[in-house]
Design an enzyme around this catalytic site. Structure first.
Site, mmCIF file in Angstrom:
data_model
loop_
_atom_site.group_PDB
_atom_site.id
_atom_site.type_symbol
_atom_site.label_atom_id
_atom_site.label_comp_id
_atom_site.label_asym_id
_atom_site.label_seq_id
_atom_site.Cartn_x
_atom_site.Cartn_y
_atom_site.Cartn_z
ATOM 1 N N ASP A 73 68.593 112.221 32.975
ATOM 2 C CA ASP A 73 67.322 111.677 33.452
ATOM 3 C C ASP A 73 67.441 110.182 33.762
ATOM 4 O O ASP A 73 68.245 109.472 33.143
ATOM 5 C CB ASP A 73 66.246 111.907 32.368
ATOM 6 C CG ASP A 73 64.841 111.743 32.926
ATOM 7 O OD1 ASP A 73 64.680 111.707 34.166
ATOM 8 O OD2 ASP A 73 63.894 111.650 32.117
ATOM 9 N N ASN A 86 67.513 108.808 37.141
ATOM 10 C CA ASN A 86 68.093 108.417 38.444
ATOM 11 C C ASN A 86 67.089 107.626 39.277
ATOM 12 O O ASN A 86 67.437 106.615 39.900
ATOM 13 C CB ASN A 86 68.506 109.665 39.244
ATOM 14 C CG ASN A 86 69.659 110.406 38.607
ATOM 15 O OD1 ASN A 86 70.222 109.957 37.611
ATOM 16 N ND2 ASN A 86 70.010 111.553 39.160
ATOM 17 N N ASN A 93 61.531 121.085 39.624
ATOM 18 C CA ASN A 93 61.912 120.002 40.542
ATOM 19 C C ASN A 93 61.571 120.288 42.015
ATOM 20 O O ASN A 93 61.608 119.395 42.851
ATOM 21 C CB ASN A 93 63.398 119.664 40.418
ATOM 22 C CG ASN A 93 63.748 118.891 39.165
ATOM 23 O OD1 ASN A 93 64.862 118.952 38.651
ATOM 24 N ND2 ASN A 93 62.777 118.134 38.627
HETATM 25 C C1 FPP Z 1 66.663 113.167 37.010
HETATM 26 O O1 FPP Z 1 66.400 111.866 37.421
HETATM 27 C C2 FPP Z 1 67.806 113.774 37.613
HETATM 28 C C3 FPP Z 1 67.775 114.883 38.402
HETATM 29 C C4 FPP Z 1 66.570 115.500 38.964
HETATM 30 C C5 FPP Z 1 69.028 115.584 38.631
HETATM 31 C C6 FPP Z 1 69.847 115.145 39.795
HETATM 32 C C7 FPP Z 1 71.220 114.908 39.319
HETATM 33 C C8 FPP Z 1 72.224 114.605 40.108
HETATM 34 C C9 FPP Z 1 72.059 114.504 41.559
HETATM 35 C C10 FPP Z 1 73.555 114.290 39.565
HETATM 36 C C11 FPP Z 1 74.370 115.470 39.158
HETATM 37 C C12 FPP Z 1 74.870 116.332 40.223
HETATM 38 C C13 FPP Z 1 75.837 117.273 39.973
HETATM 39 C C14 FPP Z 1 76.355 118.099 41.073
HETATM 40 C C15 FPP Z 1 76.406 117.451 38.640
HETATM 41 P P1 FPP Z 1 64.917 111.567 37.935
HETATM 42 O O2 FPP Z 1 64.948 111.585 39.396
HETATM 43 O O3 FPP Z 1 63.951 112.530 37.322
HETATM 44 O O4 FPP Z 1 64.697 110.129 37.342
HETATM 45 P P2 FPP Z 1 63.326 109.414 37.031
HETATM 46 O O5 FPP Z 1 62.692 110.158 35.890
HETATM 47 O O6 FPP Z 1 63.736 108.033 36.656
HETATM 48 O O7 FPP Z 1 62.487 109.456 38.271
#
Ligand code: FPP
Length: 244
Positions: A24, A26, A72
């Site tokens: 979490d 990103n 998601n």
């Molecule tokens: C959450 O961060 C992460 C995700 C929804 C998953 C996406 C993950 C990747 C693209 C990397 C891994 C990929 C592979 C193929 C292993 P968020 O967007 O919910 O963060 P936030 O809560 O800060 O908005």
């Protein structure tokens, strides 16, 4: 395995067999840098590669990465498309990484609900790495713990009549041969498990890190494992020799 200066040295006796990670933060990582959210996912993928390699070097046998949940899909079409594209590109372009490290790829989640090209890519990557005997990397993609249980119940119902046990149900989960996770890690500070491995995590130890996922390194994984090694796991029983 290289051990960095001042980093805790992990004991080799209590390495968790199965670790699950809720990756979490990103989006927050990108926002803090005035960048678009997708940049955070790009960096998140780099972190995933670092952590996969580190987990494999540490002797972890199964690593489940919560990559895209059944919830998601509520994100913008642009963000969903970007993440799916990233997964596809990763599976296409990184086969050498899996081969070199003898990593076996697997999938958890509803493959039928994925875009057909992504489902095909996963099927192919899982097939290509099937014989590799190293760590198994389980991509939880279009995964939800409740959805997994509902799909399991429906399959079980179609094949069984009468009273069922938990053991029966567990056989119909997505990867019944994989042992339950010992440790669930969540990054970016949130204290919840967000529908991740609901059935399987009944006795998992939880570790929450404030660091955002794109900032995660081998060192952070090592700290999580060291913390896990200090936990007293009783699985609902009592400690041997305890008189309280
Ligand atoms: C959450 O961060 C992460 C995700 C929804 C998953 C996406 C993950 C990747 C693209 C990397 C891994 C990929 C592979 C193929 C292993 P968020 O967007 O919910 O963060 P936030 O809560 O800060 O908005």
């Amino acid at each position: 395995m290289s051990v960095q200066k001042n980093s805790p040295v992990i004991g080799t006796d209590r390495i968790p067999i199965h670790v699950g990670i809720i990756m979490d933060g990103n989006g927050r990582w990108a926002r803090r840098r005035n960048q678009i959210r997708t940049q955070g996912h790009l960096e998140g993928l780099k972190a995933a590669k670092r952590v996969v390699k580190a987990a494999s070097d540490m002797g972890i046998r199964y690593l489940t990465l919560y990559t895209f949940s059944t919830e998601n899909w509520k994100r913008t079409a642009e963000e969903v498309g970007f993440i799916m594209g990233l997964v596809k590109k990763h599976l296409r372009g990184e086969l050498d990484f899996y081969r070199e490290n003898r990593l076996r790829l697997r999938h958890a989640g509803d493959a039928e609900g994925l875009p057909p090209d992504i489902a095909a890519e996963i099927r192919e990557a899982c097939g290509d790495t099937r014989s590799f005997g190293g760590m198994q990397v389980i991509l939880a993609l279009n995964y939800g713990g409740r959805d997994e249980i509902v799909r399991a119940v429906n399959r079980l119902k179609a094949e069984n009549a009468g009273r069922i046990t938990g053991k029966d149900l567990a056989k119909y989960l997505d990867n019944p041969d994989i042992p339950d996770p010992d440790l669930i890690i969540r990054t970016a500070g949130e204290m919840r498990t967000s529908n991740f491995l609901l059935w399987e995590s009944a006795y998992a130890e939880l570790y929450v890190s404030d660091k955002l996922w794109p900032d995660w390194t081998e060192e952070d994984l090592r700290e999580a494992i060291t913390d896990f090694q200090k936990r007293d796991r009783r699985f609902g029983g009592i400690k041997t020799g305890s008189d309280t």
